[in-house]
Design a protein around this motif. Structure first.
Motif, mmCIF file in Angstrom:
data_model
loop_
_atom_site.group_PDB
_atom_site.id
_atom_site.type_symbol
_atom_site.label_atom_id
_atom_site.label_comp_id
_atom_site.label_asym_id
_atom_site.label_seq_id
_atom_site.Cartn_x
_atom_site.Cartn_y
_atom_site.Cartn_z
ATOM 1 N N PHE A 96 -14.064 3.603 -5.066
ATOM 2 C CA PHE A 96 -13.741 2.181 -4.893
ATOM 3 C C PHE A 96 -14.724 1.297 -5.650
ATOM 4 N N TYR A 154 -7.015 0.816 -2.263
ATOM 5 C CA TYR A 154 -8.277 1.237 -1.653
ATOM 6 C C TYR A 154 -8.578 0.408 -0.409
ATOM 7 N N ARG A 155 -8.443 -0.914 -0.535
ATOM 8 C CA ARG A 155 -8.813 -1.790 0.577
ATOM 9 C C ARG A 155 -7.874 -1.610 1.766
ATOM 10 N N LEU A 186 -9.615 3.281 2.009
ATOM 11 C CA LEU A 186 -10.890 3.082 2.701
ATOM 12 C C LEU A 186 -10.740 3.147 4.224
ATOM 13 N N LEU A 241 -7.273 -1.364 -6.484
ATOM 14 C CA LEU A 241 -8.205 -1.936 -5.515
ATOM 15 C C LEU A 241 -7.489 -2.306 -4.220
ATOM 16 N N THR A 254 -14.389 8.509 -1.677
ATOM 17 C CA THR A 254 -13.496 7.345 -1.638
ATOM 18 C C THR A 254 -14.276 6.056 -1.820
#
Length: 437
Positions: free
Chosen positions: A393, A350-351, A355, A347, A389
């Motif tokens: 997520f 991703y953040r 992303l 995560l 994506t």
């Protein structure tokens, strides 16, 4: 009162709650995770069944330590009717007294069995909580994923309009229009699949709530972003101390030991006190009598030895089962903890990286396509990757809650959430919605 209030919130949902993409979430009452768990615990019929079994086992404790009922015996001599002494009869009352310690062992066995049943209830409760949280996680993922797909489809429709305009002006090929329409149709198939999955999850949630499968539920409020996770030594200690399966097996060990004690006490006799009146005796002094009797615990058939050996084997059985369960639960806990750690790190990636990169790539592709610096296929590919994506997520967030639910089940204790983010207010969704041609 709080649980009843939370339950009432869920049970009074009106039919006005329709699909998330067609309504303004800010105008709806969101389904809170704690409210869902509370309502499930309040209404689940399977849990109530185990609760009644626990109550029944508790009620059996008192009778287990009670003395057997006294016996009253009456007999008469029919041929004495009408005789010179009148009808002759015999009355006897007796009470069996088990060998000292037997009643205490019977009570101890019943108490341990009641504790084992109570642990089964707690195990079922934790299982239902985990199931509710995992279904809630899927419910949240479906709503967020559908929101994303609708937003991407809207973006694709704008791209189709631009492509048609460029094609009419002779600045683009018809292939661009067709490619955009293919991508939109592909998203439509994914939306249909998600609607089917939404129906399935709704039915399973309603089954936990003991409601009709098509009863409506509002969209979810959000998912926990992260929790405070103690180290493995602390979690292992909590699991070994709190896990109801281990409590149940320990209670079974105590019950089996009480059974073994009773088997050993069976080598000693029970007593029977009796007294009565027998008018068949001519001598009145002999008519009233008192007596005691015992059973003779001969073991010619080795039944007592066999009972003792069987009880001892039961003790060993539960002790080995306890050791096996301890090892398995710790291994499962370690596996779940590793999964939580992996998802938490994923995560973060991703953040902080995926992303922003996917969004920047799509924005750049859109700008380049508008200015004629890049081809349409490149823009479509960037849009597809951005959607993948975003969706991955949201799936990871859902899997994170699922993994946490398993850890909580193993340690039999809720973990503290740092924060909760509403799915409708997620930054990535807002950024996507702001992308315009």
């Amino acid at each position: 009162m709080k649980i009843r209030l939370l339950t009432a919130i869920i049970l009074t949902i009106s039919a006005s709650y329709v699909y998330a993409s067609d309504t303004d979430d800010s105008q709806e009452k969101a389904l809170q995770l704690d409210a869902l768990v509370g309502a499930v615990l309040e209404r689940n019929s399977g849990l109530k069944s185990v609760d009644e079994a626990t109550r029944a086992a508790t009620f059996r404790i008192a009778p287990a330590s009670a003395l057997p009922d006294p016996m009253l015996t009456y007999a008469g001599a029919p041929d004495t009717a009408g005789g010179p002494r009148g009808f002759q009869e015999r009355v006897e009352i007796s009470q069996t007294l088990p060998w000292p310690g037997k009643l205490d062992l019977q009570k101890s066995r019943a108490s341990a069995q009641a504790e084992a049943t109570a642990s089964s209830y707690e195990d079922r409760r934790l299982l239902i909580i985990a199931a509710a949280k995992q279904l809630y996680a899927e419910w949240a993922y479906i709503h967020q994923s559908l929101d994303l797909k609708y937003q991407h489809r809207e973006l694709l429709q704008e791209m189709v309009g631009v492509a048609k305009a460029r094609y009419s002006a002779g600045k683009a090929l018809q292939q661009e229009v067709l490619q955009a329409e293919v991508e939109a149709a592909q998203i439509d198939t994914e939306i249909v699949s998600h609607h089917r999955r939404k129906v399935e999850v709704l039915a399973r949630l309603n089954a936990l709530l003991n409601r009709p499968p098509t009863a409506t539920l509002p969209p979810p409020a959000g998912l926990p972003e992260s929790v405070e996770l103690p180290g493995m030594p602390t979690l292992q200690s909590l699991a070994l101390e709190n896990h109801p399966e281990l409590h149940r097996l320990r209670s079974n060990v105590r019950a089996a030991k009480s059974e073994l004690g009773l088997a050993e006490k069976d080598y000693f006799p029970d007593f029977k006190l009796a007294g009565g009146y027998n008018s068949l005796w001519d001598d009145e002094d002999k008519r009233w009598w008192l007596g005691v009797s015992i059973n003779i615990p001969f073991d010619f058939s080795n039944k007592r030895d066999a009972s003792r050996d069987a009880a001892n084997a039961e003790v060993m059985r539960y002790q080995w089962a306890l050791s096996d369960s301890e090892a398995r639960i710790i291994a499962d806990l370690q596996e779940s903890l590793a999964r939580v750690s992996e998802l938490e790190q994923t995560l973060t990636i991703y953040r902080e990286r995926l992303l922003p990169l996917a969004r920047a790539s799509l924005e750049t592709s859109l700008a380049n396509y508008r200015s004629g610096k890049s081809g349409f296929i490149t823009t479509i590919d960037a849009q597809r990757k951005q959607l993948q994506t975003e969706d991955a997520f949201q799936r990871t967030r859902s899997d994170y809650l699922r993994a946490l639910a398993l850890v909580e089940r193993y340690i039999a204790k809720p973990l503290t959430s740092k924060s909760t983010t509403s799915h409708s207010n997620h930054p990535s969704a807002a950024n996507l919605a702001a992308m315009k041609w």
